[in-house]
Write a protein that holds these residues in place. Structure first.
Motif, PDB file in Angstrom:
ATOM      1  N   ASP A 107     -30.429 -33.834  12.657  1.00 37.32           N
ATOM      2  CA  ASP A 107     -30.581 -32.520  12.040  1.00 37.32           C
ATOM      3  C   ASP A 107     -31.030 -32.816  10.614  1.00 37.32           C
ATOM      4  O   ASP A 107     -30.245 -33.287   9.795  1.00 37.32           O
ATOM      5  CB  ASP A 107     -29.243 -31.779  12.066  1.00 37.32           C
ATOM      6  CG  ASP A 107     -29.265 -30.499  11.253  1.00 37.32           C
ATOM      7  OD1 ASP A 107     -30.342 -30.100  10.775  1.00 37.32           O
ATOM      8  OD2 ASP A 107     -28.190 -29.897  11.085  1.00 37.32           O
ATOM      9  N   ASP A 112     -26.833 -34.588  10.280  1.00 41.13           N
ATOM     10  CA  ASP A 112     -25.986 -34.834  11.446  1.00 41.13           C
ATOM     11  C   ASP A 112     -26.856 -35.324  12.611  1.00 41.13           C
ATOM     12  O   ASP A 112     -28.068 -35.113  12.624  1.00 41.13           O
ATOM     13  CB  ASP A 112     -25.253 -33.555  11.849  1.00 41.13           C
ATOM     14  CG  ASP A 112     -24.294 -33.070  10.757  1.00 41.13           C
ATOM     15  OD1 ASP A 112     -23.966 -33.864   9.864  1.00 41.13           O
ATOM     16  OD2 ASP A 112     -23.892 -31.897  10.811  1.00 41.13           O
ATOM     17  N   ARG A 114     -27.195 -35.983  17.072  1.00 46.39           N
ATOM     18  CA  ARG A 114     -26.736 -35.745  18.433  1.00 46.39           C
ATOM     19  C   ARG A 114     -27.564 -36.645  19.337  1.00 46.39           C
ATOM     20  O   ARG A 114     -28.577 -37.206  18.950  1.00 46.39           O
ATOM     21  CB  ARG A 114     -26.867 -34.291  18.841  1.00 46.39           C
ATOM     22  CG  ARG A 114     -28.286 -33.833  19.088  1.00 46.39           C
ATOM     23  CD  ARG A 114     -28.307 -32.409  19.581  1.00 46.39           C
ATOM     24  NE  ARG A 114     -29.679 -31.932  19.739  1.00 46.39           N
ATOM     25  CZ  ARG A 114     -29.973 -30.704  20.059  1.00 46.39           C
ATOM     26  NH1 ARG A 114     -29.027 -29.805  20.242  1.00 46.39           N
ATOM     27  NH2 ARG A 114     -31.233 -30.345  20.190  1.00 46.39           N
ATOM     28  N   ARG A 131     -27.644 -32.936  26.533  1.00 43.27           N
ATOM     29  CA  ARG A 131     -27.485 -33.176  25.097  1.00 43.27           C
ATOM     30  C   ARG A 131     -26.018 -33.168  24.728  1.00 43.27           C
ATOM     31  O   ARG A 131     -25.193 -32.549  25.404  1.00 43.27           O
ATOM     32  CB  ARG A 131     -28.232 -32.137  24.280  1.00 43.27           C
ATOM     33  CG  ARG A 131     -27.651 -30.748  24.417  1.00 43.27           C
ATOM     34  CD  ARG A 131     -28.212 -29.769  23.404  1.00 43.27           C
ATOM     35  NE  ARG A 131     -27.607 -28.459  23.541  1.00 43.27           N
ATOM     36  CZ  ARG A 131     -26.414 -28.121  23.079  1.00 43.27           C
ATOM     37  NH1 ARG A 131     -25.693 -28.984  22.421  1.00 43.27           N
ATOM     38  NH2 ARG A 131     -25.932 -26.907  23.259  1.00 43.27           N
ATOM     39  N   SER A 132     -25.705 -33.870  23.649  1.00 44.77           N
ATOM     40  CA  SER A 132     -24.351 -33.811  23.094  1.00 44.77           C
ATOM     41  C   SER A 132     -24.358 -32.823  21.930  1.00 44.77           C
ATOM     42  O   SER A 132     -25.424 -32.368  21.509  1.00 44.77           O
ATOM     43  CB  SER A 132     -23.908 -35.201  22.607  1.00 44.77           C
ATOM     44  OG  SER A 132     -24.640 -35.567  21.448  1.00 44.77           O
ATOM     45  N   ASP A 133     -23.194 -32.496  21.408  1.00 44.06           N
ATOM     46  CA  ASP A 133     -23.124 -31.700  20.195  1.00 44.06           C
ATOM     47  C   ASP A 133     -23.469 -32.590  19.008  1.00 44.06           C
ATOM     48  O   ASP A 133     -23.410 -33.818  19.096  1.00 44.06           O
ATOM     49  CB  ASP A 133     -21.710 -31.124  20.008  1.00 44.06           C
ATOM     50  CG  ASP A 133     -21.433 -29.974  20.966  1.00 44.06           C
ATOM     51  OD1 ASP A 133     -22.387 -29.260  21.335  1.00 44.06           O
ATOM     52  OD2 ASP A 133     -20.261 -29.794  21.340  1.00 44.06           O
ATOM     53  N   TYR A 134     -23.813 -31.960  17.890  1.00 43.99           N
ATOM     54  CA  TYR A 134     -24.079 -32.724  16.675  1.00 43.99           C
ATOM     55  C   TYR A 134     -22.791 -33.349  16.162  1.00 43.99           C
ATOM     56  O   TYR A 134     -21.718 -32.746  16.250  1.00 43.99           O
ATOM     57  CB  TYR A 134     -24.678 -31.831  15.583  1.00 43.99           C
ATOM     58  CG  TYR A 134     -26.158 -31.585  15.759  1.00 43.99           C
ATOM     59  CD1 TYR A 134     -27.085 -32.566  15.440  1.00 43.99           C
ATOM     60  CD2 TYR A 134     -26.623 -30.382  16.261  1.00 43.99           C
ATOM     61  CE1 TYR A 134     -28.440 -32.352  15.600  1.00 43.99           C
ATOM     62  CE2 TYR A 134     -27.972 -30.148  16.425  1.00 43.99           C
ATOM     63  CZ  TYR A 134     -28.885 -31.138  16.096  1.00 43.99           C
ATOM     64  OH  TYR A 134     -30.222 -30.931  16.260  1.00 43.99           O
ATOM     65  N   ALA A 150     -18.514 -34.629  26.947  1.00 45.70           N
ATOM     66  CA  ALA A 150     -19.218 -34.538  25.666  1.00 45.70           C
ATOM     67  C   ALA A 150     -20.669 -34.090  25.840  1.00 45.70           C
ATOM     68  O   ALA A 150     -21.363 -33.844  24.865  1.00 45.70           O
ATOM     69  CB  ALA A 150     -19.178 -35.888  24.955  1.00 45.70           C
ATOM     70  N   TRP A 151     -21.120 -33.966  27.094  1.00 40.73           N
ATOM     71  CA  TRP A 151     -22.512 -33.625  27.368  1.00 40.73           C
ATOM     72  C   TRP A 151     -22.649 -32.193  27.864  1.00 40.73           C
ATOM     73  O   TRP A 151     -21.768 -31.673  28.522  1.00 40.73           O
ATOM     74  CB  TRP A 151     -23.090 -34.586  28.411  1.00 40.73           C
ATOM     75  CG  TRP A 151     -23.191 -35.983  27.886  1.00 40.73           C
ATOM     76  CD1 TRP A 151     -22.285 -36.988  28.032  1.00 40.73           C
ATOM     77  CD2 TRP A 151     -24.238 -36.514  27.089  1.00 40.73           C
ATOM     78  NE1 TRP A 151     -22.712 -38.117  27.371  1.00 40.73           N
ATOM     79  CE2 TRP A 151     -23.918 -37.852  26.787  1.00 40.73           C
ATOM     80  CE3 TRP A 151     -25.440 -35.988  26.595  1.00 40.73           C
ATOM     81  CZ2 TRP A 151     -24.736 -38.663  26.014  1.00 40.73           C
ATOM     82  CZ3 TRP A 151     -26.266 -36.800  25.832  1.00 40.73           C
ATOM     83  CH2 TRP A 151     -25.908 -38.122  25.554  1.00 40.73           C
ATOM     84  N   LYS A 152     -23.779 -31.583  27.543  1.00 34.63           N
ATOM     85  CA  LYS A 152     -24.101 -30.229  27.984  1.00 34.63           C
ATOM     86  C   LYS A 152     -25.457 -30.262  28.697  1.00 34.63           C
ATOM     87  O   LYS A 152     -26.326 -31.053  28.355  1.00 34.63           O
ATOM     88  CB  LYS A 152     -24.163 -29.294  26.787  1.00 34.63           C
ATOM     89  CG  LYS A 152     -22.836 -29.245  26.058  1.00 34.63           C
ATOM     90  CD  LYS A 152     -22.806 -28.178  25.011  1.00 34.63           C
ATOM     91  CE  LYS A 152     -21.490 -28.052  24.291  1.00 34.63           C
ATOM     92  NZ  LYS A 152     -20.444 -28.961  24.517  1.00 34.63           N
TER      93      LYS A 152
END
Length: 167
Positions: A107, A112, A114, A131-134, A150-152
């Motif tokens: 980011d 940050d 991800r 993807r993971s969160d930042y 931890a993954w989306k």
């Protein structure tokens, strides 16, 4: 790359003193030259009978961290990935199909990071699958999250992948 492609069309053997070209092609085939069309690099290396080897074979290269991915709903994501560092980011490329990668995204506003599973669909376009969160820029994240919670899903299928470090 284009100069080497033309040279290979003219003669299947490179001129004396061009050993650097074979070393460079081998390095690119091991994922060290971002931004080049991977298929063209590999085809040229094959045409010139370049021995690609593995990470750690060339002087100055170290053995890379490997991750095994299992359980992803998008089955093509499953496999073994090897780490490469390019500038300030880390990416993992799948050994079985180099069009699948786990990349570190920054980011740029906050710094940050991800992690994102991507599939290179065409040159310059990567489809995001998971993807993971930042994570805070203060967190040392050289390895993507291992737990599937931890993954989306970002374009792949459920369930999300589980990752395991390979020694």
């Amino acid at each position: 790359l284009r100069i080497l492609q033309v040279a290979a069309e003219v003669s299947p053997e490179l001129p004396d003193g061009w050993s650097w070209a074979c070393e460079w092609l081998a390095k690119c085939c091991r994922g060290k030259c971002e931004g080049l069309p991977k298929d063209e690099v590999r085809a040229l290396a094959a045409a010139l009978d370049v021995e690609i080897g593995q990470a750690g074979d060339a002087p100055g290269e170290v053995q890379r961290q490997a991750i095994r991915v299992e359980g992803a709903g998008s089955d093509e994501v499953n496999g073994t990935y090897v780490a490469y560092q390019d500038d300030n980011s880390i990416m993992y490329e799948q050994l079985e199909n180099q069009h699948y990668m786990i990349v570190q995204e920054k980011d740029y506003y906050h710094g940050d990071i991800r992690w994102v599973f991507e599939h290179e669909v065409t040159d310059g376009y990567n489809r995001k699958l998971y993807r993971s969160d930042y994570l805070s820029a203060n967190v040392d994240a050289e390895v993507p999250p291992l737990d599937n919670s931890a993954w989306k899903v970002a374009g792949g299928d459920l369930p999300c992948p589980c990752l395991e470090l390979v020694s």
